[in-house]
Scaffold this motif. Sequence first.
Motif, PDB file in Angstrom:
ATOM      1  N   LEU A 156       4.639  -5.432   6.928  1.00  0.00           N
ATOM      2  CA  LEU A 156       5.890  -5.000   7.575  1.00  0.00           C
ATOM      3  C   LEU A 156       6.697  -4.086   6.655  1.00  0.00           C
ATOM      4  CD1 LEU A 156       7.365  -7.964   9.622  1.00  0.00           C
ATOM      5  CD2 LEU A 156       6.637  -5.715  10.455  1.00  0.00           C
ATOM      6  N   LYS A 157       6.734  -4.440   5.373  1.00  0.00           N
ATOM      7  CA  LYS A 157       7.467  -3.615   4.411  1.00  0.00           C
ATOM      8  C   LYS A 157       6.875  -2.223   4.340  1.00  0.00           C
ATOM      9  CE  LYS A 157       9.597  -6.617   0.985  1.00  0.00           C
ATOM     10  NZ  LYS A 157       9.285  -7.341  -0.260  1.00  0.00           N
ATOM     11  N   LYS A 158       5.537  -2.169   4.315  1.00  0.00           N
ATOM     12  CA  LYS A 158       4.865  -0.874   4.146  1.00  0.00           C
ATOM     13  C   LYS A 158       4.854  -0.058   5.428  1.00  0.00           C
ATOM     14  CE  LYS A 158       1.974  -1.489   0.162  1.00  0.00           C
ATOM     15  NZ  LYS A 158       2.726  -0.512  -0.622  1.00  0.00           N
ATOM     16  N   PHE A 159       4.592  -0.737   6.547  1.00  0.00           N
ATOM     17  CA  PHE A 159       4.322   0.024   7.788  1.00  0.00           C
ATOM     18  C   PHE A 159       5.216  -0.358   8.965  1.00  0.00           C
ATOM     19  CE2 PHE A 159       0.257  -0.714   5.489  1.00  0.00           C
ATOM     20  CZ  PHE A 159       0.116   0.559   4.967  1.00  0.00           C
ATOM     21  N   GLY A 160       6.154  -1.272   8.743  1.00  0.00           N
ATOM     22  CA  GLY A 160       7.027  -1.727   9.828  1.00  0.00           C
ATOM     23  C   GLY A 160       7.769  -0.579  10.494  1.00  0.00           C
ATOM     24  N   HIS A 161       8.062   0.474   9.724  1.00  0.00           N
ATOM     25  CA  HIS A 161       8.810   1.621  10.276  1.00  0.00           C
ATOM     26  C   HIS A 161       8.023   2.338  11.377  1.00  0.00           C
ATOM     27  CE1 HIS A 161       6.201   3.368   7.180  1.00  0.00           C
ATOM     28  NE2 HIS A 161       6.228   4.459   7.919  1.00  0.00           N
ATOM     29  N   TYR A 176      -3.457   0.603  12.950  1.00  0.00           N
ATOM     30  CA  TYR A 176      -4.394   1.426  12.182  1.00  0.00           C
ATOM     31  C   TYR A 176      -3.994   1.488  10.700  1.00  0.00           C
ATOM     32  CZ  TYR A 176      -6.411   5.325   9.871  1.00  0.00           C
ATOM     33  OH  TYR A 176      -7.023   6.073   8.918  1.00  0.00           O
ATOM     34  N   ALA A 177      -2.720   1.765  10.440  1.00  0.00           N
ATOM     35  CA  ALA A 177      -2.266   1.876   9.039  1.00  0.00           C
ATOM     36  C   ALA A 177      -2.480   0.544   8.317  1.00  0.00           C
ATOM     37  CB  ALA A 177      -0.790   2.277   9.001  1.00  0.00           C
ATOM     38  N   ALA A 178      -2.179  -0.557   9.015  1.00  0.00           N
ATOM     39  CA  ALA A 178      -2.337  -1.884   8.413  1.00  0.00           C
ATOM     40  C   ALA A 178      -3.817  -2.196   8.170  1.00  0.00           C
ATOM     41  CB  ALA A 178      -1.716  -2.942   9.319  1.00  0.00           C
ATOM     42  N   ALA A 179      -4.675  -1.762   9.096  1.00  0.00           N
ATOM     43  CA  ALA A 179      -6.113  -2.022   8.946  1.00  0.00           C
ATOM     44  C   ALA A 179      -6.677  -1.226   7.766  1.00  0.00           C
ATOM     45  CB  ALA A 179      -6.842  -1.656  10.237  1.00  0.00           C
ATOM     46  N   ASP A 180      -6.297   0.029   7.683  1.00  0.00           N
ATOM     47  CA  ASP A 180      -6.758   0.892   6.592  1.00  0.00           C
ATOM     48  C   ASP A 180      -6.348   0.285   5.237  1.00  0.00           C
ATOM     49  OD1 ASP A 180      -7.656   3.747   5.689  1.00  0.00           O
ATOM     50  OD2 ASP A 180      -5.676   3.459   4.758  1.00  0.00           O
ATOM     51  N   TYR A 181      -5.091  -0.128   5.156  1.00  0.00           N
ATOM     52  CA  TYR A 181      -4.555  -0.729   3.927  1.00  0.00           C
ATOM     53  C   TYR A 181      -5.288  -2.026   3.590  1.00  0.00           C
ATOM     54  CZ  TYR A 181      -1.023  -2.929   0.925  1.00  0.00           C
ATOM     55  OH  TYR A 181      -0.358  -3.552  -0.110  1.00  0.00           O
ATOM     56  N   THR A 182      -5.526  -2.847   4.615  1.00  0.00           N
ATOM     57  CA  THR A 182      -6.179  -4.147   4.410  1.00  0.00           C
ATOM     58  C   THR A 182      -7.612  -3.972   3.904  1.00  0.00           C
ATOM     59  OG1 THR A 182      -4.791  -5.137   6.118  1.00  0.00           O
ATOM     60  CG2 THR A 182      -6.816  -6.319   5.567  1.00  0.00           C
ATOM     61  N   GLY A 225     -10.912   7.085  10.767  1.00  0.00           N
ATOM     62  CA  GLY A 225     -10.181   6.618   9.583  1.00  0.00           C
ATOM     63  C   GLY A 225     -10.709   5.295   9.069  1.00  0.00           C
ATOM     64  N   ILE A 226     -10.988   4.382   9.989  1.00  0.00           N
ATOM     65  CA  ILE A 226     -11.491   3.061   9.586  1.00  0.00           C
ATOM     66  C   ILE A 226     -12.875   3.200   8.948  1.00  0.00           C
ATOM     67  CG2 ILE A 226     -12.310   0.824  10.498  1.00  0.00           C
ATOM     68  CD1 ILE A 226      -9.896   1.008  12.491  1.00  0.00           C
ATOM     69  N   CYS A 227     -13.719   4.053   9.541  1.00  0.00           N
ATOM     70  CA  CYS A 227     -15.060   4.275   8.963  1.00  0.00           C
ATOM     71  C   CYS A 227     -14.941   4.848   7.554  1.00  0.00           C
ATOM     72  CB  CYS A 227     -15.876   5.222   9.838  1.00  0.00           C
ATOM     73  SG  CYS A 227     -16.354   4.472  11.399  1.00  0.00           S
ATOM     74  N   GLN A 228     -13.979   5.754   7.379  1.00  0.00           N
ATOM     75  CA  GLN A 228     -13.803   6.352   6.056  1.00  0.00           C
ATOM     76  C   GLN A 228     -13.329   5.312   5.032  1.00  0.00           C
ATOM     77  OE1 GLN A 228     -11.683  10.007   6.071  1.00  0.00           O
ATOM     78  NE2 GLN A 228     -11.605  10.117   3.829  1.00  0.00           N
ATOM     79  N   ALA A 229     -12.379   4.474   5.439  1.00  0.00           N
ATOM     80  CA  ALA A 229     -11.904   3.421   4.528  1.00  0.00           C
ATOM     81  C   ALA A 229     -13.058   2.498   4.133  1.00  0.00           C
ATOM     82  CB  ALA A 229     -10.787   2.620   5.192  1.00  0.00           C
ATOM     83  N   LEU A 230     -13.924   2.191   5.107  1.00  0.00           N
ATOM     84  CA  LEU A 230     -15.075   1.330   4.814  1.00  0.00           C
ATOM     85  C   LEU A 230     -16.013   2.016   3.825  1.00  0.00           C
ATOM     86  CD1 LEU A 230     -15.809  -0.016   8.412  1.00  0.00           C
ATOM     87  CD2 LEU A 230     -15.032  -1.381   6.459  1.00  0.00           C
ATOM     88  N   ALA A 231     -16.266   3.309   4.073  1.00  0.00           N
ATOM     89  CA  ALA A 231     -17.196   4.051   3.211  1.00  0.00           C
ATOM     90  C   ALA A 231     -16.671   4.141   1.776  1.00  0.00           C
ATOM     91  CB  ALA A 231     -17.431   5.440   3.790  1.00  0.00           C
ATOM     92  N   GLU A 232     -15.353   4.197   1.643  1.00  0.00           N
ATOM     93  CA  GLU A 232     -14.765   4.363   0.307  1.00  0.00           C
ATOM     94  C   GLU A 232     -14.566   3.045  -0.437  1.00  0.00           C
ATOM     95  OE1 GLU A 232     -12.419   8.395   1.647  1.00  0.00           O
ATOM     96  OE2 GLU A 232     -11.238   6.766   0.800  1.00  0.00           O
ATOM     97  N   THR A 233     -14.802   1.923   0.255  1.00  0.00           N
ATOM     98  CA  THR A 233     -14.498   0.645  -0.410  1.00  0.00           C
ATOM     99  C   THR A 233     -15.704  -0.261  -0.607  1.00  0.00           C
ATOM    100  OG1 THR A 233     -13.942  -0.224   1.770  1.00  0.00           O
ATOM    101  CG2 THR A 233     -12.106   0.444   0.370  1.00  0.00           C
ATOM    102  N   GLY A 234     -16.801   0.025   0.028  1.00  0.00           N
ATOM    103  CA  GLY A 234     -17.888  -0.948  -0.111  1.00  0.00           C
ATOM    104  C   GLY A 234     -19.237  -0.335   0.224  1.00  0.00           C
TER     105      GLY A 234
END
Length: 438
Positions: A156-161, A176-182, A225-234
């Motif tokens: 909420l602090k990061k993306f609540g806005h 989406y923003a919360a999923a990418d961050y998570t 975006g989600i696919c990219q976050a996955l590719a960059e993290t694992g």
Amino acid sequence: MVKRRKIDQRMVVISLDAVGARDLAYLKTLPNFQKLRAQSGYCDHVESVYPSITYPAHTSIVTGKKPLHHGVVNNLQLQPGRKSPDWMWQKHFIHGKTLYEAAAEKGYVTASILWPVTGKSGIRYCVPEIFANHWWQNQVTVSATNGPVLYQIELLKKFGHLIDGIKQPQLDNFVYAAADYTIRKYDPQLFLIHLTDVDTNRHLYGLDAPQIKEALERHDERLGGICQALAETGDMEKTTIVVLGDHCQIDTHTVLYPNYYLKKAGLIRATADGKIKDYDFIAQHCDGSCYIYAGKKLKKQMTIMSTEEKEAVMKQLRGCLQKIPHLHEIFSRKHAAALGADGDCICMLEAEPGYYFQNGMEKPQEEVDQMQGERMLATHGYLPTLPEYETFFMMSGYGVKQGEIPKMYLWDEGPTLASVLGVSLPDTDGKIIEQLLK
Ligand SMILES: [Zn+2]
């Protein structure tokens, strides 16, 4: 730095609410969907549940059961007389084991964002789908009492806005923003994500309004975006990406109010200002379909009634329901249960296409164009076998064999996903779709 874990595989399940098989033609022209599709095992003819609405459907996806067996037989709880009934928000409404519980038992780190019926679910990183529904509540308190506090405060602090109530595309932009961050910070190994942009826009503007293509385009960007976050993290060799729908919608123009007829026949007793005092039967809507339930008192009386007495009560109800125009069908309790719906109802109404149900009782029906309140130009809840009403399922990556399956049921998805995770779900109605597994 992420700690060493027992499990080295990951699965992300992205539910695109109210995206149907009919949307695939356009989705296939969009770059990120197209790319995923080319690597996928998929089914373009997935039959939803009855009633074909979000909470029963998402619970069938994670349990492999039909609604009558998993218990989430509607979005709403039965709270006659309440203008805005509570939804089945919490996990305790689900009978039996879910995919995320089976995965957590095996050591998977679980996460979910706005996945239905995950309040108090024990999911490690969870934003449950729930809203403040009583005057004494606010969003922060209901979220905090239904899911992990620190994680939700962090998001909420990061993306609540980004959020503006339940307005779209703001809500999905938050998800989406919360999923990418998570993914980047916690790298969950089973991650359930629920996006409702298309569902909301279909309700507001109609099945094939121009806004739907725009919502599908936004979904495509979110997928990318989600696919990219996955590719960059694992390790993508160990990652399974699942994209699915829960039901479709059809265009609507008129609301029917079965409780108006029940009240007129004396089966619902109300005060002069319209408050329900008591009732023999009550209608509980699921939009395109509608349950009829017996009141507690009558239900008890019926257990000691003779067959003739019972038949007389049912005859009065049937006579009343037959006055409601534009019913496609009245299903008996037995028939409703055979369709997978609540076996505790007395019977179930299915509307003709174009008509849908609500709980009010002031008038018999209302054209959507004339409505003051929540008008819907399209909705769901109808028999899952309606033409052009199917949804889709596709998965790619770890454990998946590419290819097309001609037909699937929504409740086949749970056991199939469980099998990819190396876990199993007990007592499912669905079966593992082996042709999609490596
Ligand atoms: Zn839905």
